[in-house]
Design a protein around this motif. Structure first.
Motif, mmCIF file in Angstrom:
data_model
loop_
_atom_site.group_PDB
_atom_site.id
_atom_site.type_symbol
_atom_site.label_atom_id
_atom_site.label_comp_id
_atom_site.label_asym_id
_atom_site.label_seq_id
_atom_site.Cartn_x
_atom_site.Cartn_y
_atom_site.Cartn_z
ATOM 1 N N ALA A 105 73.024 -19.453 -5.254
ATOM 2 C CA ALA A 105 72.676 -18.025 -5.273
ATOM 3 C C ALA A 105 71.716 -17.694 -6.410
ATOM 4 O O ALA A 105 70.716 -16.990 -6.219
ATOM 5 C CB ALA A 105 73.946 -17.177 -5.395
ATOM 6 N N VAL A 106 71.996 -18.217 -7.603
ATOM 7 C CA VAL A 106 71.118 -17.885 -8.730
ATOM 8 C C VAL A 106 69.783 -18.608 -8.613
ATOM 9 O O VAL A 106 68.752 -18.101 -9.066
ATOM 10 C CB VAL A 106 71.796 -18.195 -10.087
ATOM 11 N N GLU A 107 69.773 -19.774 -7.998
ATOM 12 C CA GLU A 107 68.495 -20.457 -7.775
ATOM 13 C C GLU A 107 67.630 -19.683 -6.790
ATOM 14 O O GLU A 107 66.409 -19.598 -6.949
ATOM 15 C CB GLU A 107 68.743 -21.886 -7.283
ATOM 16 N N LEU A 108 68.259 -19.109 -5.762
ATOM 17 C CA LEU A 108 67.518 -18.255 -4.825
ATOM 18 C C LEU A 108 66.988 -17.010 -5.531
ATOM 19 O O LEU A 108 65.857 -16.575 -5.282
ATOM 20 C CB LEU A 108 68.423 -17.860 -3.651
ATOM 21 N N SER A 109 67.809 -16.435 -6.418
ATOM 22 C CA SER A 109 67.366 -15.257 -7.167
ATOM 23 C C SER A 109 66.195 -15.598 -8.080
ATOM 24 O O SER A 109 65.257 -14.812 -8.237
ATOM 25 C CB SER A 109 68.523 -14.700 -8.004
ATOM 26 N N TYR A 110 66.256 -16.783 -8.677
ATOM 27 C CA TYR A 110 65.173 -17.223 -9.558
ATOM 28 C C TYR A 110 63.876 -17.412 -8.764
ATOM 29 O O TYR A 110 62.801 -16.967 -9.182
ATOM 30 C CB TYR A 110 65.577 -18.531 -10.231
ATOM 31 N N GLU A 111 63.981 -18.048 -7.605
ATOM 32 C CA GLU A 111 62.798 -18.237 -6.770
ATOM 33 C C GLU A 111 62.238 -16.892 -6.304
ATOM 34 O O GLU A 111 61.026 -16.676 -6.292
ATOM 35 C CB GLU A 111 63.146 -19.108 -5.565
ATOM 36 N N SER A 112 63.128 -15.981 -5.944
ATOM 37 C CA SER A 112 62.702 -14.648 -5.510
ATOM 38 C C SER A 112 62.009 -13.893 -6.641
ATOM 39 O O SER A 112 61.014 -13.200 -6.418
ATOM 40 C CB SER A 112 63.906 -13.852 -5.003
ATOM 41 N N ALA A 113 62.523 -14.037 -7.871
ATOM 42 C CA ALA A 113 61.908 -13.362 -9.018
ATOM 43 C C ALA A 113 60.503 -13.895 -9.269
ATOM 44 O O ALA A 113 59.592 -13.146 -9.639
ATOM 45 C CB ALA A 113 62.774 -13.533 -10.262
ATOM 46 N N ARG B 169 57.975 -13.332 2.100
ATOM 47 C CA ARG B 169 58.669 -14.480 1.472
ATOM 48 C C ARG B 169 59.889 -14.008 0.673
ATOM 49 O O ARG B 169 60.935 -14.674 0.668
ATOM 50 C CB ARG B 169 57.698 -15.225 0.571
ATOM 51 N N ILE B 170 59.766 -12.866 0.020
ATOM 52 C CA ILE B 170 60.912 -12.311 -0.709
ATOM 53 C C ILE B 170 62.026 -11.943 0.262
ATOM 54 O O ILE B 170 63.215 -12.197 0.008
ATOM 55 C CB ILE B 170 60.479 -11.077 -1.535
ATOM 56 N N LEU B 171 61.658 -11.374 1.404
ATOM 57 C CA LEU B 171 62.656 -11.007 2.411
ATOM 58 C C LEU B 171 63.318 -12.249 2.998
ATOM 59 O O LEU B 171 64.518 -12.240 3.296
ATOM 60 C CB LEU B 171 62.004 -10.171 3.515
ATOM 61 N N ASN B 172 62.548 -13.321 3.185
ATOM 62 C CA ASN B 172 63.141 -14.579 3.661
ATOM 63 C C ASN B 172 64.200 -15.081 2.686
ATOM 64 O O ASN B 172 65.273 -15.551 3.092
ATOM 65 C CB ASN B 172 62.056 -15.644 3.834
ATOM 66 N N LEU B 173 63.904 -14.971 1.407
ATOM 67 C CA LEU B 173 64.878 -15.390 0.398
ATOM 68 C C LEU B 173 66.083 -14.442 0.362
ATOM 69 O O LEU B 173 67.204 -14.867 0.084
ATOM 70 C CB LEU B 173 64.217 -15.449 -0.979
ATOM 71 N N SER B 174 65.846 -13.172 0.657
ATOM 72 C CA SER B 174 66.960 -12.215 0.712
ATOM 73 C C SER B 174 67.917 -12.574 1.837
ATOM 74 O O SER B 174 69.150 -12.497 1.679
ATOM 75 C CB SER B 174 66.430 -10.793 0.917
ATOM 76 N N VAL B 175 67.355 -12.986 2.971
ATOM 77 C CA VAL B 175 68.200 -13.413 4.086
ATOM 78 C C VAL B 175 68.971 -14.682 3.704
ATOM 79 O O VAL B 175 70.176 -14.791 3.958
ATOM 80 C CB VAL B 175 67.337 -13.663 5.340
ATOM 81 N N ALA B 176 68.271 -15.647 3.097
ATOM 82 C CA ALA B 176 68.938 -16.888 2.677
ATOM 83 C C ALA B 176 70.041 -16.596 1.659
ATOM 84 O O ALA B 176 71.129 -17.201 1.705
ATOM 85 C CB ALA B 176 67.916 -17.851 2.081
ATOM 86 N N SER B 177 69.767 -15.651 0.751
ATOM 87 C CA SER B 177 70.769 -15.288 -0.251
ATOM 88 C C SER B 177 71.979 -14.624 0.395
ATOM 89 O O SER B 177 73.131 -14.888 0.011
ATOM 90 C CB SER B 177 70.137 -14.354 -1.287
ATOM 91 N N ALA B 178 71.729 -13.761 1.384
ATOM 92 C CA ALA B 178 72.839 -13.085 2.070
ATOM 93 C C ALA B 178 73.678 -14.088 2.857
ATOM 94 O O ALA B 178 74.916 -13.994 2.887
ATOM 95 C CB ALA B 178 72.288 -12.006 3.002
#
Length: 441
Positions: A108-116, A247-256
């Protein structure tokens, strides 16, 4: 007189007064990057998310803690009266060797880092589009002022001519009043144009923190055309890959979706940990009973702990259902944004096609209105056309020239918007555009 009017109109449309050093579009963009607090905030968020990854990963490694205690106790009773000075130290270990929930938390935090990181790039790209748009807004405002100033000068010349003709009886009071009215009208337009330039300069000042008075103009030979190999489908395909908001939305879906795994792991999987401890306690009694001995006690222990969630009043299943619903919401939001992005690309592509045709048609309109002004001037000189017709023809030519410049600048802005929509508005693209901006003479 006829040749003089035509040549002065054309020259006035392309020349401006000499000014100080002109800021290139790339220089303005670099200033905006240095000055923008939103970009600095995005960079700080990116750094914070990076540290968050390290913090969460730390939970996967052994947790070793040290504790110590120094104390004094006094016992004063009917049958005993003694005191004790004690101290103790302890080294404790807790090492989770099996914890799916912690593994998903790291994901989860790795996805947040990539999204940031992508969010930072997106903020930078948005800043580029905003800055470049404001830059071209200033160019448009300056071009309009340039044309208006030339029109004021030409109208003033006609007014002066009408006054002289009226003084010798070659023009009526009506002609003089018409010329004065036209001059007053274009003077009002000039004031408005100056205000637009001032506003555009203030917008760039707000963006860059520097007063920018002079900027280069778009070269006359800037290519007004679209790449023949470019299609709407290829642009949309590129946006699917590179559009940063998508791309941010794709990561949001992956995070969810990952959050669903976290909730399932928290409520339905065990956590296995190795626990251990090393401790030492020292006692120093005074007047204590013989059963209480001075000295040190060493203790060591190691164990395997298992924690299994069983029931939390229905909260476990509810948390999983909540996470599933949130994942579905994120998926639908991405689908909605994708539709908006695709529509925006189709619209921009159509607008660019229209702009190419408009600019080509506007060039022909300028030639036609220049010919019309030439004919009207000749007619006015021989008395077959009146002053109002001459002033109208003159104003029409200036309007056509000004509209042509606005079409050209708007074409560039729409191309920049298309680059941003496809995730391709890079510094290299800005430098490439910079080559087509030339200092004013």
């Amino acid at each position: 007189m006829k040749k003089h009017i035509i040549s002065s109109l054309i020259a006035a449309a392309v020349l401006s007064s000499t000014t100080a050093h002109a800021e290139s579009i790339y220089e303005v963009y670099k200033l905006a990057k240095q000055h923008d607090p939103g970009l600095r905030a995005a960079a700080a968020t990116y750094r914070a998310e990076n540290e968050g990854v390290t913090v969460t990963k730390g939970n996967l490694y052994p947790n070793i803690s040290f504790s110590g205690n120094l104390g004094y106790s006094k016992i004063d009773g009917p049958s005993s009266d003694y005191s004790n000075q004690s101290n103790s130290v302890s080294l404790d270990l807790n090492y989770p060797i099996y914890s799916p929930a912690l593994g998903y938390a790291v994901d989860a935090v790795e996805l947040s880092y990539e999204s940031a990181g992508i969010s930072f790039d997106n903020t930078e790209e948005d800043l580029a589009l905003t800055t470049l748009t404001e830059y071209f807004n200033l160019l448009i405002a300056q071009s309009t002022l340039q044309t208006t100033e030339a029109l004021v000068k030409s109208t003033a010349s006609q007014l002066d001519r009408a006054k002289k003709q009226y003084e010798v009886g070659l023009a009526s009071i009506t002609d003089l009043q018409d010329a004065q009215a036209e001059y007053d009208s274009v003077r009002v337009t000039e004031l408005s144009a100056r205000s637009d330039v001032s506003y555009a300069q203030k917008a760039l000042y707000q963006r860059t923190g520097r007063e920018i008075q002079s900027i280069p103009q778009l070269a006359k030979d800037y290519p007004i055309r679209l790449d023949p190999t470019m299609t709407v489908d290829s642009l949309i395909a590129k946006a699917h890959r590179d559009n940063k908001e998508l791309r941010i939305l794709n990561l949001s879906v992956a995070s969810a979706e990952n959050n669903v795994n976290i909730q399932k792991a928290n409520g339905r999987t065990p956590t296995v940990s190795i626990t251990g401890s090393l401790s030492r306690a020292d006692d120093n009694y005074n007047n204590a009973p013989t059963s209480m001995q001075d000295g040190a006690t060493n203790t060591s222990s190691i164990g395997l702990g298992v924690s299994i969630p069983l029931y939390q009043g229905g909260a476990i299943n509810a948390s999983v259902r909540q996470a599933v619903a949130e994942a579905e919401s994120a998926t639908e939001q991405r689908a909605s944004s994708l539709q908006t992005i695709e529509l925006n690309i189709r619209s921009l592509y159509l607008e660019l096609q229209t702009a190419v045709a408009q600019i080509e048609a506007q060039q022909q309109l300028i030639r036609s209105r220049a010919s019309a002004l030439e004919a009207t001037t000749a007619g006015y000189d021989v008395g077959t056309r009146n002053l109002v017709e001459l002033l109208d023809a003159q104003s029409n030519l200036f309007d056509a020239q000004n509209t042509y410049e606005q079409y050209r600048y708007n074409f560039v802005v729409k191309k920049l918007s298309l680059l941003e929509a496809t995730g391709d508005l890079t510094e290299d693209k800005i430098k490439e555009l910079d080559k087509w901006l030339i200092a004013k003479n």
